[in-house]
Design a protein around this motif. Structure first.
Motif, PDB file in Angstrom:
ATOM      1  N   TYR A 156       0.784  -1.159  -0.017  1.00 23.93           N
ATOM      2  CA  TYR A 156       0.139   0.113   0.041  1.00 23.93           C
ATOM      3  C   TYR A 156       0.919   1.231   0.009  1.00 23.93           C
ATOM      4  N   LEU A 157       1.909   1.199   0.838  1.00 21.78           N
ATOM      5  CA  LEU A 157       2.701   2.474   0.844  1.00 21.78           C
ATOM      6  C   LEU A 157       3.450   2.622  -0.250  1.00 21.78           C
ATOM      7  N   VAL A 158       3.995   1.599  -0.858  1.00 24.94           N
ATOM      8  CA  VAL A 158       4.909   1.672  -2.188  1.00 24.94           C
ATOM      9  C   VAL A 158       4.007   2.167  -3.247  1.00 24.94           C
ATOM     10  N   VAL A 159       2.688   1.673  -3.525  1.00 23.54           N
ATOM     11  CA  VAL A 159       1.906   2.371  -4.429  1.00 23.54           C
ATOM     12  C   VAL A 159       1.427   3.725  -4.381  1.00 23.54           C
ATOM     13  N   GLN A 160       1.459   3.839  -3.082  1.00 21.75           N
ATOM     14  CA  GLN A 160       0.763   5.165  -2.890  1.00 21.75           C
ATOM     15  C   GLN A 160       1.719   6.426  -2.957  1.00 21.75           C
ATOM     16  N   VAL A 161       3.067   6.064  -2.492  1.00 21.77           N
ATOM     17  CA  VAL A 161       4.095   6.810  -3.068  1.00 21.77           C
ATOM     18  C   VAL A 161       4.416   7.086  -4.368  1.00 21.77           C
ATOM     19  N   LEU A 162       4.468   5.948  -5.027  1.00 21.25           N
ATOM     20  CA  LEU A 162       4.377   6.219  -6.604  1.00 21.25           C
ATOM     21  C   LEU A 162       3.246   6.895  -7.258  1.00 21.25           C
ATOM     22  N   TYR A 163       2.188   6.810  -6.539  1.00 23.61           N
ATOM     23  CA  TYR A 163       0.949   7.597  -7.209  1.00 23.61           C
ATOM     24  C   TYR A 163       1.224   9.258  -6.734  1.00 23.61           C
ATOM     25  N   CYS A 164       1.775   9.295  -5.396  1.00 24.45           N
ATOM     26  CA  CYS A 164       1.845  10.892  -5.073  1.00 24.45           C
ATOM     27  C   CYS A 164       3.162  11.495  -6.242  1.00 24.45           C
ATOM     28  N   THR A 165       3.970  10.589  -6.495  1.00 27.41           N
ATOM     29  CA  THR A 165       5.271  11.234  -7.143  1.00 27.41           C
ATOM     30  C   THR A 165       5.137  10.943  -8.741  1.00 27.41           C
ATOM     31  N   ARG A 166       4.423  10.065  -9.379  1.00 27.98           N
ATOM     32  CA  ARG A 166       4.380   9.806 -10.721  1.00 27.98           C
ATOM     33  C   ARG A 166       3.032   9.484 -11.047  1.00 27.98           C
ATOM     34  N   LEU A 167       2.270   8.541 -10.548  1.00 30.64           N
ATOM     35  CA  LEU A 167       1.223   7.960 -11.057  1.00 30.64           C
ATOM     36  C   LEU A 167       0.003   8.572 -11.140  1.00 30.64           C
ATOM     37  N   LYS A 168      -0.178   9.602 -10.327  1.00 28.62           N
ATOM     38  CA  LYS A 168      -1.188  10.531 -10.283  1.00 28.62           C
ATOM     39  C   LYS A 168      -1.394  11.561 -11.807  1.00 28.62           C
ATOM     40  N   HIS A 169      -0.305  11.386 -12.419  1.00 28.26           N
ATOM     41  CA  HIS A 169      -0.253  11.892 -13.808  1.00 28.26           C
ATOM     42  C   HIS A 169      -0.361  11.002 -14.860  1.00 28.26           C
ATOM     43  N   VAL A 170      -0.783   9.960 -14.629  1.00 27.99           N
ATOM     44  CA  VAL A 170      -0.990   8.941 -15.771  1.00 27.99           C
ATOM     45  C   VAL A 170      -2.478   8.744 -15.645  1.00 27.99           C
ATOM     46  N   LEU A 171      -2.920   9.134 -16.826  1.00 31.68           N
ATOM     47  CA  LEU A 171      -4.468   8.710 -17.225  1.00 31.68           C
ATOM     48  C   LEU A 171      -4.793   7.307 -16.994  1.00 31.68           C
ATOM     49  N   VAL A 172      -5.998   7.046 -16.332  1.00 25.85           N
ATOM     50  CA  VAL A 172      -6.575   5.773 -15.634  1.00 25.85           C
ATOM     51  C   VAL A 172      -5.622   4.932 -14.849  1.00 25.85           C
ATOM     52  N   ALA A 173      -4.208   5.030 -14.845  1.00 26.91           N
ATOM     53  CA  ALA A 173      -3.491   4.667 -13.827  1.00 26.91           C
ATOM     54  C   ALA A 173      -3.830   5.257 -12.440  1.00 26.91           C
ATOM     55  N   ASP A 174      -4.093   6.511 -12.297  1.00 28.90           N
ATOM     56  CA  ASP A 174      -4.503   7.044 -11.063  1.00 28.90           C
ATOM     57  C   ASP A 174      -5.865   6.503 -10.315  1.00 28.90           C
ATOM     58  N   LEU A 175      -6.669   6.013 -11.398  1.00 27.60           N
ATOM     59  CA  LEU A 175      -8.105   5.429 -10.898  1.00 27.60           C
ATOM     60  C   LEU A 175      -7.636   4.058 -10.313  1.00 27.60           C
ATOM     61  N   ALA A 176      -6.853   3.242 -10.969  1.00 28.94           N
ATOM     62  CA  ALA A 176      -6.599   2.160 -10.415  1.00 28.94           C
ATOM     63  C   ALA A 176      -5.627   2.133  -9.145  1.00 28.94           C
ATOM     64  N   VAL A 177      -4.853   3.074  -9.133  1.00 27.52           N
ATOM     65  CA  VAL A 177      -3.960   2.895  -7.776  1.00 27.52           C
ATOM     66  C   VAL A 177      -5.009   3.575  -6.663  1.00 27.52           C
ATOM     67  N   VAL A 178      -5.767   4.396  -6.688  1.00 27.43           N
ATOM     68  CA  VAL A 178      -6.675   4.830  -5.720  1.00 27.43           C
ATOM     69  C   VAL A 178      -7.644   3.567  -5.364  1.00 27.43           C
ATOM     70  N   THR A 179      -7.868   2.992  -6.253  1.00 29.54           N
ATOM     71  CA  THR A 179      -9.133   1.866  -6.271  1.00 29.54           C
ATOM     72  C   THR A 179      -8.260   0.621  -5.468  1.00 29.54           C
ATOM     73  N   SER A 180      -6.982   0.373  -5.779  1.00 28.71           N
ATOM     74  CA  SER A 180      -6.036  -0.502  -5.004  1.00 28.71           C
ATOM     75  C   SER A 180      -6.023  -0.275  -3.630  1.00 28.71           C
ATOM     76  N   GLY A 181      -5.846   0.970  -3.151  1.00 30.79           N
ATOM     77  CA  GLY A 181      -5.949   1.309  -1.708  1.00 30.79           C
ATOM     78  C   GLY A 181      -7.292   0.862  -1.086  1.00 30.79           C
ATOM     79  N   PHE A 182      -8.192   0.986  -1.595  1.00 32.48           N
ATOM     80  CA  PHE A 182      -9.473   0.304  -0.776  1.00 32.48           C
ATOM     81  C   PHE A 182      -9.384  -1.279  -1.065  1.00 32.48           C
TER      82      PHE A 182
END
Length: 328
Positions: A156-182
């Motif tokens: 969870y922590l690794v994926v969320q850090v990647l989201y904060c630093t990079r994946l939040k700027h990638v279309l659809v991937a941002d939706l998948a990452v936030v979903t993975s948290g739940f």
């Protein structure tokens, strides 16, 4: 002739010049952070940990609850520990995310009041507290739970850090990452208690999470409109039509998966009460979809906690499903 020590009177500013200067100063003050005050730091840290969003971490009870194991004292105690550990881990990500997004948050009509964006919590303090919470949650998982729990929490922590630093700027991937948290929240309770996770449980929680994430993004886009890029750059690249498709399709799959499970499969007799649990479940999804359609589902925790009908439906589902698990 005046020498170097003499002063020369400047011409008096005109009324228009004075008004313009005052207007510029007011706009600058409105856009600038409130500033650091030591006495406000503890409250700012608590606010930035976002305790109101800890309600999401109740999902750690999902797997033990679905298995009917919450009546076991050991499982309940373990679930409580996991809940606290996930609260710490999630809060660490809130500190990191807000520190990285401080400038964008200051352009947002609501997020500009967050403690880091407002200057109440200095950036070095935010990074330090975030790191301590992350490391503390991992240490707690290893000492108080099992290795599997620590692995899920670390993932969870690794994926969320990647989201904060990079994946939040990638279309659809941002939706998948936030979903993975739940999804990871719903999995970790079962892993900590050594409860097997069924495919129906993972499908329902996975698409149910995507439903809420899609509704959240849709609501944010509706709220911000043309100014969406100022708050979340990637948001401006989505369309309301696409995000509406995401949450509507996810809601449909969630309902279908739950119904197939509740009605039984492969000759299983689910019992009357589990079948009846479909009614409050579907009503709850439809009720939440109402807020999504209005564009007011930007804060899922507010929707769940403030709508009495939704709360009542959730309570009814818990009762009906609880009777099913108890075999009454």
């Amino acid at each position: 002739m005046a020498d170097a020590t003499d002063t020369v009177d400047a011409p008096a500013p005109s009324a228009k010049t004075t008004e313009a200067a005052q207007a510029a100063g007011t706009a600058k003050d409105a856009a600038s952070p409130a500033g650091f005050r030591l006495g406000a730091l503890p409250g700012g840290l608590l606010r930035n940990a976002r305790p109101r969003q800890w309600v999401k971490n109740v999902l750690v009870l999902a797997a033990p609850g679905a298995a009917g194991a919450l009546s076991d004292v050991d499982v309940l105690r373990q679930s409580g520990i996991v809940f606290l550990l996930f609260c710490a881990a999630a809060s660490s990500i809130y500190f990191l995310n807000d520190a990285l997004d401080v400038e964008a948050d200051r352009a947002h009509p609501v997020k500009r009041n967050r403690p880091i964006a407002a200057g109440i919590v200095p950036l070095p303090v935010a990074y330090a507290v975030g790191a301590l919470l992350a490391l503390g949650s991992l240490a707690g998982a290893l000492l108080l739970c099992n290795v599997g729990t620590a692995v899920v929490l670390a993932s969870y922590l690794v994926v969320q850090v990647l989201y904060c630093t990079r994946l939040k700027h990638v279309l659809v991937a941002d939706l998948a990452v936030v979903t993975s948290g739940f999804v990871l929240r719903s999995m970790i309770g079962g892993i900590a208690a050594d409860i097997p996770l069924s495919q129906w449980f993972l499908i329902t929680t996975g698409f149910g999470s995507l439903f809420m994430v899609g509704a959240k993004r849709y609501s944010e886009l509706v709220l911000m409109g043309d100014q969406a890029a100022e708050s979340r750059k990637l948001l401006a690249q989505y369309t309301t039509g696409y995000l509406r498709f995401v949450w509507q399709a996810s809601a449909s799959i969630t309902v279908l998966a739950y119904c197939l499970w509740a009605l039984g499969h492969q000759g299983e007799d689910p019992g009357l009460w589990r079948q009846l649990s479909i009614i409050p479940f579907v009503f709850g999804v439809l009720r939440y979809a109402l807020f999504a359609d209005r564009g007011t589902a930007g804060a899922p925790e507010d929707v769940v906690l403030k709508d009495r009908a939704l709360l009542g439906t959730g309570l009814l589902w818990v009762i009906v499903y609880g009777v099913s698990v108890a075999g009454l």
